[in-house]
Write a protein that holds these residues in place. Structure first.
Motif, mmCIF file in Angstrom:
data_model
loop_
_atom_site.group_PDB
_atom_site.id
_atom_site.type_symbol
_atom_site.label_atom_id
_atom_site.label_comp_id
_atom_site.label_asym_id
_atom_site.label_seq_id
_atom_site.Cartn_x
_atom_site.Cartn_y
_atom_site.Cartn_z
ATOM 1 N N MET A 136 15.900 7.023 -14.514
ATOM 2 C CA MET A 136 16.976 6.739 -15.476
ATOM 3 C C MET A 136 17.262 7.928 -16.378
ATOM 4 N N GLY A 137 16.438 8.954 -16.314
ATOM 5 C CA GLY A 137 16.659 10.139 -17.138
ATOM 6 C C GLY A 137 16.081 10.031 -18.532
ATOM 7 N N VAL A 138 15.097 9.166 -18.706
ATOM 8 C CA VAL A 138 14.458 9.045 -20.024
ATOM 9 C C VAL A 138 13.616 10.300 -20.273
ATOM 10 N N PRO A 139 13.849 11.032 -21.354
ATOM 11 C CA PRO A 139 13.066 12.244 -21.628
ATOM 12 C C PRO A 139 11.583 11.939 -21.803
ATOM 13 N N SER A 140 10.764 12.864 -21.329
ATOM 14 C CA SER A 140 9.311 12.675 -21.424
ATOM 15 C C SER A 140 8.849 12.582 -22.872
ATOM 16 N N ARG A 141 9.548 13.254 -23.787
ATOM 17 C CA ARG A 141 9.165 13.185 -25.205
ATOM 18 C C ARG A 141 9.291 11.760 -25.734
ATOM 19 N N ILE A 142 10.353 11.071 -25.367
ATOM 20 C CA ILE A 142 10.541 9.689 -25.818
ATOM 21 C C ILE A 142 9.497 8.772 -25.181
ATOM 22 N N LEU A 143 9.164 9.041 -23.902
ATOM 23 C CA LEU A 143 8.122 8.236 -23.260
ATOM 24 C C LEU A 143 6.774 8.420 -23.953
ATOM 25 N N VAL A 159 2.315 -1.679 -11.445
ATOM 26 C CA VAL A 159 3.515 -1.965 -12.253
ATOM 27 C C VAL A 159 3.817 -0.803 -13.211
ATOM 28 N N ALA A 160 2.757 -0.258 -13.819
ATOM 29 C CA ALA A 160 2.956 0.867 -14.753
ATOM 30 C C ALA A 160 3.508 2.084 -14.025
ATOM 31 N N ALA A 161 2.959 2.389 -12.842
ATOM 32 C CA ALA A 161 3.438 3.552 -12.088
ATOM 33 C C ALA A 161 4.891 3.357 -11.657
ATOM 34 N N SER A 162 5.230 2.152 -11.181
ATOM 35 C CA SER A 162 6.613 1.878 -10.766
ATOM 36 C C SER A 162 7.562 1.969 -11.953
ATOM 37 N N GLY A 163 7.126 1.456 -13.100
ATOM 38 C CA GLY A 163 7.974 1.504 -14.296
ATOM 39 C C GLY A 163 8.218 2.918 -14.776
ATOM 40 N N LEU A 164 7.181 3.748 -14.745
ATOM 41 C CA LEU A 164 7.357 5.134 -15.168
ATOM 42 C C LEU A 164 8.288 5.892 -14.222
ATOM 43 N N LEU A 165 8.192 5.601 -12.920
ATOM 44 C CA LEU A 165 9.114 6.226 -11.971
ATOM 45 C C LEU A 165 10.555 5.795 -12.253
ATOM 46 N N LEU A 166 10.741 4.519 -12.577
ATOM 47 C CA LEU A 166 12.093 4.040 -12.912
ATOM 48 C C LEU A 166 12.619 4.728 -14.173
ATOM 49 N N CYS A 167 11.743 4.896 -15.174
ATOM 50 C CA CYS A 167 12.163 5.587 -16.406
ATOM 51 C C CYS A 167 12.579 7.017 -16.102
ATOM 52 N N ALA A 168 11.807 7.699 -15.236
ATOM 53 C CA ALA A 168 12.172 9.069 -14.857
ATOM 54 C C ALA A 168 13.500 9.086 -14.101
ATOM 55 N N ALA A 196 9.355 -1.293 -21.735
ATOM 56 C CA ALA A 196 10.078 -0.021 -21.845
ATOM 57 C C ALA A 196 11.218 0.047 -20.840
ATOM 58 N N VAL A 197 10.947 -0.351 -19.597
ATOM 59 C CA VAL A 197 12.017 -0.339 -18.575
ATOM 60 C C VAL A 197 13.153 -1.278 -18.974
ATOM 61 N N LEU A 198 12.795 -2.458 -19.491
ATOM 62 C CA LEU A 198 13.829 -3.412 -19.913
ATOM 63 C C LEU A 198 14.678 -2.834 -21.050
#
Length: 250
Positions: free
Chosen positions: A56-63, A45-54, A125-127
Motif C-alpha cells: 500500500m506504500g505505507v512508509p517504514s517510518r510510520i510502521l 498474519v503479521a507477515a502477511s499484514g506487513l507485506l500488505l502495508c508495504a 494497522a492494515v484495516l
C-alpha cells in the motif's frame, strides 16, 4: 495529519473494498489470532499484514512508530514470563550475587503472547491504512453501533488533529523564545501550553455547539447511506475466512 490513511496509495485494491466486509474480516482474524495455541498463525498474519502495508506504500517510518509501543510491551512480557513464571530451567546465571533463572516454558508462553500482540496490531494497522475513517464510521453505523458512540468518535477524530496542530504552533512559539532552555522554564512553558489547550478546547466546543444549532442540529448527525454488498467481494471475503480458518486449525 500525517497518519491519515487517505494519503496512502488509493489505487490499491483494499482501499475500494466494502468497509463492512473489512471490519468482519478484521474481527474474524483477531479472534483467530487471540485464540490460536501456537506461534505459526499469529506470525503468518503479521507477515502477511506487513507485506500488505508495504504494497500500500505505507512508509517504514510510520510502521515503526505504529509498532514501537506494542513491540515494547511484547518485549516486557517476554522478559517477565521468562524469568518470573515457569518450572523448566533453561538458562541460569548469577548477577550481583543473585541467582537468576530463565524458564523454558515461561519463555514459550511469553513468545506466544508477544506473537498474538504483533499479529493483532498488524490486523488493525492494515484495516486503518486501507480504510478511510468515514468508511469505518459508516460501517459501524450499519452494524447498529450506538449513535452516541459514533458521534463522539467523529468529534474526537476531528478535534484531536485540530488541537494537535494548535499545540504544535504554541510549542514552536515557546521554543523560539527559549521557553525550554532549562528544566524550570520548560515546566513553566509546558504548564502554559496545557492551560492554553484547555481554554482552546472549551472555546472550540462552545463555537461548535453554536454553529451546529444554527445549522439545524437536532441531536442526530447524518451518516452516509449504505450500498449493497458486491457478490464478488462477499465471495472473496468468505474464501479468505475459510483459508484463514484452515491455517488456524493446522
Amino acid at each position: 495529519m500525517n497518519l491519515l490513511p487517505e494519503r496512502f496509495n488509493k489505487e490499491q485494491i483494499l482501499f475500494g473494498c466494502d468497509a463492512r466486509l473489512k471490519l468482519i474480516l478484521a474481527a474474524m482474524l483477531l479472534m483467530m489470532v487471540l485464540t490460536h495455541d501456537g506461534f505459526f498463525f499469529p506470525l503468518a498474519v503479521a507477515a502477511s499484514g506487513l507485506l500488505l502495508c508495504a504494497r500500500m506504500g505505507v512508509p517504514s517510518r510510520i510502521l515503526l512508530v505504529r509498532f514501537s509501543e506494542p513491540a515494547f510491551i511484547a518485549l516486557v512480557l517476554i522478559v517477565l514470563k521468562s524469568f518470573c513464571t515457569g518450572g523448566i530451567p533453561f538458562v541460569a546465571f548469577s548477577l550481583l550475587g543473585l541467582k537468576i533463572t530463565m524458564y523454558a516454558d515461561g519463555l514459550r508462553e511469553g513468545l506466544m503472547i508477544a506473537s498474538r500482540i504483533i499479529g493483532s496490531v498488524t490486523v488493525i494497522a492494515v484495516l486503518s491504512f486501507s480504510t478511510p475513517f468515514t468508511g469505518i464510521i459508516s460501517a459501524l453505523s450499519w452494524f447498529r453501533v450506538p449513535k452516541g458512540l459514533i458521534e463522539i468518535s467523529i468529534f474526537a477524530y476531528r478535534y484531536i488533529f485540530m488541537l494537535f496542530e494548535e499545540a504544535t504552533v504554541i510549542y514552536n512559539a515557546q521554543k523560539n523564545r527559549l521557553g525550554y532552555s532549562n528544566l524550570r522554564r520548560g515546566l513553566s512553558s509546558f504548564g502554559i501550553l496545557a492551560g492554553s489547550l484547555t481554554l482552546k478546547s472549551l472555546e472550540h466546543s462552545q463555537n461548535t455547539a453554536l454553529a451546529m444549532r444554527q445549522r439545524g442540529y437536532d441531536g442526530t448527525v447524518p451518516l452516509a447511506r449504505h450500498k449493497s454488498f458486491k457478490p464478488l467481494e462477499v465471495a472473496v471475503s468468505a474464501l479468505l475466512i475459510i483459508l484463514m480458518g484452515l491455517l488456524w486449525i493446522l
